[in-house]
Design an enzyme around this catalytic site. Structure first.
Site, PDB file in Angstrom:
ATOM      1  N   CYS A  11       0.826  -1.204   0.000  1.00 16.58           N
ATOM      2  CA  CYS A  11       0.000   0.000   0.000  1.00 16.58           C
ATOM      3  C   CYS A  11       0.864   1.259   0.000  1.00 16.58           C
ATOM      4  O   CYS A  11       1.421   1.621  -1.027  1.00 16.58           O
ATOM      5  CB  CYS A  11      -0.995  -0.023   1.153  1.00 16.58           C
ATOM      6  SG  CYS A  11      -2.323   1.184   0.946  1.00 16.58           S
ATOM      7  N   HIS A  95      -3.797  -4.979   0.362  1.00 20.94           N
ATOM      8  CA  HIS A  95      -3.263  -5.429   1.647  1.00 20.94           C
ATOM      9  C   HIS A  95      -3.332  -6.953   1.733  1.00 20.94           C
ATOM     10  O   HIS A  95      -4.354  -7.503   2.144  1.00 20.94           O
ATOM     11  CB  HIS A  95      -4.075  -4.826   2.802  1.00 20.94           C
ATOM     12  CG  HIS A  95      -3.846  -3.373   2.986  1.00 20.94           C
ATOM     13  ND1 HIS A  95      -2.872  -2.889   3.818  1.00 20.94           N
ATOM     14  CD2 HIS A  95      -4.452  -2.296   2.423  1.00 20.94           C
ATOM     15  CE1 HIS A  95      -2.893  -1.565   3.785  1.00 20.94           C
ATOM     16  NE2 HIS A  95      -3.833  -1.179   2.934  1.00 20.94           N
ATOM     17  N   GLU A  97      -1.995  -8.829   3.899  1.00 17.80           N
ATOM     18  CA  GLU A  97      -2.125  -9.222   5.307  1.00 17.80           C
ATOM     19  C   GLU A  97      -3.559  -9.119   5.811  1.00 17.80           C
ATOM     20  O   GLU A  97      -3.889  -9.655   6.869  1.00 17.80           O
ATOM     21  CB  GLU A  97      -1.180  -8.371   6.175  1.00 17.80           C
ATOM     22  CG  GLU A  97      -1.658  -6.976   6.504  1.00 17.80           C
ATOM     23  CD  GLU A  97      -1.558  -5.932   5.387  1.00 17.80           C
ATOM     24  OE1 GLU A  97      -1.829  -4.757   5.677  1.00 17.80           O
ATOM     25  OE2 GLU A  97      -1.210  -6.268   4.239  1.00 17.80           O
TER      26      GLU A  97
END
Length: 114
Positions: A11, A95, A97
């Site tokens: 990001c 993202h 994660e």
């Protein structure tokens, strides 16, 4: 990017790797990747939620108001740069994660390159 070691920018990490950003009136970036982070001017802003990345069609979670404008893009999502690659640097606008199983698979692929 240190000594050619694989590096992943997530990001803001992708946006910082660019030459510059429009954010805050214009700020110089790290210049790892050619291009600029520009304010999204179409669609939903901020762009938050799940969206497919092409090629591949896997859906990941996005949360951003700026997007990379670069010739080093290798994947897109809804017309927005989703992934760039320059040498050993890879940057993603999404993202991984926060992207569940798809994100875990993406990160595993990145780790297999290390």
């Amino acid at each position: 990017v240190v000594a050619g070691k694989p590096t992943l920018g997530i990001c803001l990490g992708l946006q910082l790797a660019l030459e510059e950003t429009e954010e805050d009136g214009g700020v110089e970036g790290l210049g790892i990747v050619t291009g600029t982070a520009t304010l999204l001017r179409e669609g939903r802003v901020p762009r938050i939620g799940w969206a497919a990345v092409e090629p591949g069609g896997e859906a990941y979670y996005f949360a951003h108001s700026y997007a990379a404008s670069t010739s080093e893009a290798i994947a897109f999502s809804e017309g927005v740069v989703a992934e760039v690659r320059h040498g050993s640097f890879t940057g993603v606008q999404f993202h991984p994660e926060k992207s569940g199983a798809a994100g875990a698979r993406y990160l595993e692929r990145c780790l297999s390159l290390a």
